[in-house]
Design a protein around this motif. Sequence first.
Motif, PDB file in Angstrom:
ATOM      1  N   GLY A  12       0.951  -1.412  -0.058  1.00 14.13           N
ATOM      2  CA  GLY A  12      -0.200  -0.197   0.072  1.00 14.13           C
ATOM      3  C   GLY A  12       0.969   1.164   0.049  1.00 14.13           C
ATOM      4  N   LEU A  13       1.991   1.196   0.553  1.00 10.06           N
ATOM      5  CA  LEU A  13       2.812   2.335   0.699  1.00 10.06           C
ATOM      6  C   LEU A  13       4.147   2.243  -0.405  1.00 10.06           C
ATOM      7  N   SER A  14       4.052   1.340  -1.190  1.00 16.33           N
ATOM      8  CA  SER A  14       5.120   1.386  -2.252  1.00 16.33           C
ATOM      9  C   SER A  14       5.320   2.515  -2.850  1.00 16.33           C
ATOM     10  N   GLY A  15       4.537   3.430  -3.177  1.00 15.44           N
ATOM     11  CA  GLY A  15       4.859   4.625  -3.814  1.00 15.44           C
ATOM     12  C   GLY A  15       5.556   5.474  -2.820  1.00 15.44           C
ATOM     13  N   VAL A  16       5.498   5.660  -1.514  1.00 13.66           N
ATOM     14  CA  VAL A  16       6.233   6.384  -0.678  1.00 13.66           C
ATOM     15  C   VAL A  16       7.638   5.799  -0.762  1.00 13.66           C
ATOM     16  N   VAL A  17       7.836   4.136  -0.741  1.00 12.94           N
ATOM     17  CA  VAL A  17       9.069   3.857  -0.724  1.00 12.94           C
ATOM     18  C   VAL A  17       9.895   4.430  -2.277  1.00 12.94           C
ATOM     19  N   ALA A  18       9.061   4.294  -3.244  1.00 12.79           N
ATOM     20  CA  ALA A  18       9.715   4.610  -4.555  1.00 12.79           C
ATOM     21  C   ALA A  18      10.070   6.179  -4.548  1.00 12.79           C
ATOM     22  N   ALA A  19       9.090   7.243  -3.942  1.00  8.93           N
ATOM     23  CA  ALA A  19       9.503   8.517  -3.775  1.00  8.93           C
ATOM     24  C   ALA A  19      10.756   8.634  -2.975  1.00  8.93           C
ATOM     25  N   GLU A  20      10.889   8.157  -1.537  1.00  6.17           N
ATOM     26  CA  GLU A  20      11.793   8.367  -0.954  1.00  6.17           C
ATOM     27  C   GLU A  20      13.065   7.824  -1.445  1.00  6.17           C
ATOM     28  N   THR A  21      12.932   6.745  -1.970  1.00  7.09           N
ATOM     29  CA  THR A  21      14.217   6.628  -2.816  1.00  7.09           C
ATOM     30  C   THR A  21      14.722   7.175  -3.769  1.00  7.09           C
ATOM     31  N   LYS A  22      13.943   7.566  -4.572  1.00  4.99           N
ATOM     32  CA  LYS A  22      14.265   8.675  -5.724  1.00  4.99           C
ATOM     33  C   LYS A  22      15.030   9.997  -4.981  1.00  4.99           C
ATOM     34  N   ARG A  23      14.424  10.495  -3.740  1.00  5.51           N
ATOM     35  CA  ARG A  23      14.860  11.610  -3.297  1.00  5.51           C
ATOM     36  C   ARG A  23      16.369  11.315  -2.459  1.00  5.51           C
ATOM     37  N   PHE A  24      16.706  10.017  -1.874  1.00  4.62           N
ATOM     38  CA  PHE A  24      18.033   9.858  -1.399  1.00  4.62           C
ATOM     39  C   PHE A  24      18.827   9.592  -2.671  1.00  4.62           C
ATOM     40  N   LEU A  25      18.491   8.902  -3.512  1.00  3.06           N
ATOM     41  CA  LEU A  25      19.500   8.586  -4.531  1.00  3.06           C
ATOM     42  C   LEU A  25      19.912   9.851  -5.250  1.00  3.06           C
ATOM     43  N   LYS A  26      19.200  10.704  -5.424  1.00  3.14           N
ATOM     44  CA  LYS A  26      19.540  12.218  -5.921  1.00  3.14           C
ATOM     45  C   LYS A  26      20.696  12.791  -4.973  1.00  3.14           C
ATOM     46  N   VAL A  27      20.250  12.717  -3.661  1.00  2.74           N
ATOM     47  CA  VAL A  27      21.349  13.117  -2.499  1.00  2.74           C
ATOM     48  C   VAL A  27      22.529  12.298  -2.733  1.00  2.74           C
ATOM     49  N   ALA A  28      22.617  11.012  -2.694  1.00  2.00           N
ATOM     50  CA  ALA A  28      23.735  10.320  -2.877  1.00  2.00           C
ATOM     51  C   ALA A  28      24.558  10.585  -4.401  1.00  2.00           C
ATOM     52  N   LYS A  29      24.022  10.830  -5.153  1.00  2.00           N
ATOM     53  CA  LYS A  29      24.671  11.301  -6.396  1.00  2.00           C
ATOM     54  C   LYS A  29      25.299  12.399  -6.229  1.00  2.00           C
ATOM     55  N   GLU A  30      24.696  13.461  -5.432  1.00  2.00           N
ATOM     56  CA  GLU A  30      25.443  14.812  -5.361  1.00  2.00           C
ATOM     57  C   GLU A  30      26.654  14.568  -4.253  1.00  2.00           C
ATOM     58  N   GLU A  31      26.427  13.733  -3.349  1.00  2.36           N
ATOM     59  CA  GLU A  31      27.532  13.486  -2.356  1.00  2.36           C
ATOM     60  C   GLU A  31      28.682  12.967  -3.264  1.00  2.36           C
ATOM     61  N   LYS A  32      28.526  11.981  -4.107  1.00  3.10           N
ATOM     62  CA  LYS A  32      29.400  11.327  -4.951  1.00  3.10           C
ATOM     63  C   LYS A  32      30.146  12.199  -5.793  1.00  3.10           C
ATOM     64  N   ASN A  33      29.412  13.303  -6.105  1.00  2.33           N
ATOM     65  CA  ASN A  33      30.173  14.487  -7.293  1.00  2.33           C
ATOM     66  C   ASN A  33      30.921  15.351  -6.497  1.00  2.33           C
ATOM     67  N   GLN A  34      30.348  15.402  -5.368  1.00  2.00           N
ATOM     68  CA  GLN A  34      30.928  16.585  -4.288  1.00  2.00           C
ATOM     69  C   GLN A  34      31.385  16.161  -2.992  1.00  2.00           C
ATOM     70  N   PRO A  35      32.303  15.134  -2.781  1.00  2.00           N
ATOM     71  CA  PRO A  35      32.767  14.459  -1.626  1.00  2.00           C
ATOM     72  C   PRO A  35      32.789  15.378  -0.301  1.00  2.00           C
ATOM     73  N   ASP A  36      33.093  16.682  -0.368  1.00  2.00           N
ATOM     74  CA  ASP A  36      33.368  17.601   0.508  1.00  2.00           C
ATOM     75  C   ASP A  36      32.016  18.008   1.187  1.00  2.00           C
ATOM     76  N   GLN A  37      31.097  17.691   0.338  1.00  2.00           N
ATOM     77  CA  GLN A  37      29.441  17.934   0.794  1.00  2.00           C
ATOM     78  C   GLN A  37      28.835  16.888   1.430  1.00  2.00           C
ATOM     79  N   GLN A  38      29.661  15.779   1.545  1.00  2.00           N
ATOM     80  CA  GLN A  38      28.701  14.687   2.083  1.00  2.00           C
ATOM     81  C   GLN A  38      28.435  14.822   3.466  1.00  2.00           C
ATOM     82  N   ASN A  39      26.968  14.415   3.729  1.00  2.00           N
ATOM     83  CA  ASN A  39      26.532  14.342   4.881  1.00  2.00           C
ATOM     84  C   ASN A  39      26.151  15.996   5.629  1.00  2.00           C
TER      85      ASN A  39
END
Length: 459
Positions: A428-455
Motif C-alpha cells: 500500500g505504501l510502495s509509492g512512498v518507498v519509490a518517492a523516498e528512494t528517488k529523493r535519497f539517490l539524488k542526494v547520494a549522487k550529489e555526495e558522490k560528485n561533491q565528496p566535501d559536501q557529504q552528509n
Amino acid sequence: MGEESKLLDMINTVSGYVWGPPLLILLVGTGIYLTLRLGFLQIRSLPYALKLAFSPAKQDKKSKGDISHYQALTTAMAATIGTGNIAGVATAVVLGGPGAVFWMWITAIFGMATKYAEAILAVKYRVTNSNGEMSGGPMYYLEKGLKAKWLGVLFALFGAIAAFGIGNMVQANSVADVLETSFSIPTWITGVILTVLVFLVIIGGIKSIGKVTSFFVPIMAAFYVLGGLIILILNIDLVPSALGTIFSDAFTGSALGGGILGTVIRYGVARGVFSNEAGLGSAPIAAAAARTDYPGRQALVSMTQVFIDTILVCSITGLTIVMAGQYTGGLDGADLTSESFGVFLGNTGTYIVAIGIIFFAFSTLVGWSYYGEKCIGYLINDKAIPVYRIIFVLAVFVGSVAALDVVWGIADIMNGLMAFPNLIGLLGLSGVVAAETKRFLKVAKEEKNQPDQQNTYGA
C-alpha cells in the motif's frame, strides 16, 4: 498427555495453513514487485550499501536517532542470525533436497528489496516516545502512513507474542539443550546464567543492546563463517560438485525421489524467510532507532542484513551439508549440520556448530527483546516496558528447563501472522518507498560528485 497431543496437532495444522503457499507467494511476490518498482536497487546499490553499513558516517553523530547505522544493523542481525542459519538450512535440505538452497538464495535476493522497503518506511514514520527514544516499525507506518491503525495493533499483538516464543523460550531451550548434550551442563544452570546475561544487556534499552550487538555479532558470525570457510577451502575440489547438485536439483527435485519441484521451492522459500525474516516486519523496528538524515540511507544499510544472513551464513551451512552427503541418513536440524561439520573437521566441527548455536540463540534473545518491548509500548504505553523486560528475562529461564512443543507451535503461527499486515503496508505504501528512494539517490549522487559536501544535507 492425550489432550496435549491433540492440542499440538491442532496447532501444527493451523501453522501449516499460516505458513502455506498463500503466505509464501505473498512474501516472494511482494519482494519481486518491489524489486521491479525500484529497478533492482538491491543489486545496483549493494556495494554502496555495504560501504554505508561498515564505514561510520559523519551524519550518524548529528542526526536524530538512538544508535548508529551499524548498531541498528547488528541489532537486526542479532535477531535474525539464529538457529535458522544452522538448523533451518538443514531442515530445508532434508525436506526439500539440496535444490532448496538455491531457492533460499532467490528468496534472499528479492527479500533484500522487501527489507529495504520496511526500513525506509520505519524511519520515515517513526516517532519520539515519552522516554525521548525513537519508536518505529510496521505498527507506525500502518497507522501513520496507511491510516490503518487496526492493522498496526494486529501486527504489534502478533509480534509481542512471537517475541516470547521464537525470540525467547525457543532460543533459550536450544542453548540449554546444546550445553547439556555437548558439555553435560544441567539445563537449570544454563537457565540461570542466560537469565542474568539477558537481563544485564536489555535493562539499558536499545543503547545498551546496540553496544553489545555491535561488538558481539561480528565476532559470532566470523567464528561460524570462518569454520565453514576452512571446510570449503580444504575441500575445494568438492565445491563444484556440490554447487552442481544444488543447481540441478533446484529445477528437478530429483533428490526427493518423486521429483516434486514444488516441494523443493516451498522449503527453500520457507526456510529462507525463516532465516532472514524479510517481510515479517521485525527488523524495521531496529532500523527506526538509527541515527540517520534520510530514510533511504538506513534502508540501504538494513538490506545488507539479508545478504549477510542468507547469501553468506546460510550458504556456508548449505554447501557443507551437501558436500558431506549426510542429509539422507535420517538426521535433521542442528544434528545434521553438526554431523556435516564433523565429517570434515571431526570433533572440532561439531564444537563449532554447538558454540555457533549458543552464540546465535543468545543474540536472537537480545534482538527480539527489543522488538517485543516496542510492540508492548505501542499496544499499552512506554511505562509498561520495564515490566515487560522483567517478564521477558523470567521467560528465558522457563524456556531453558521446559518442554516447548506447544510454545514453539504458537510462536510459529504468530511469527507468520506478523507478515500479513506488514506486507499489506509495504504494498500500500510502495509509492512512498519509490518517492523516498528517488529523493535519497539524488542526494547520494550529489555526495558522490561533491565528496566535501557529504552528509551536509538535512532530512
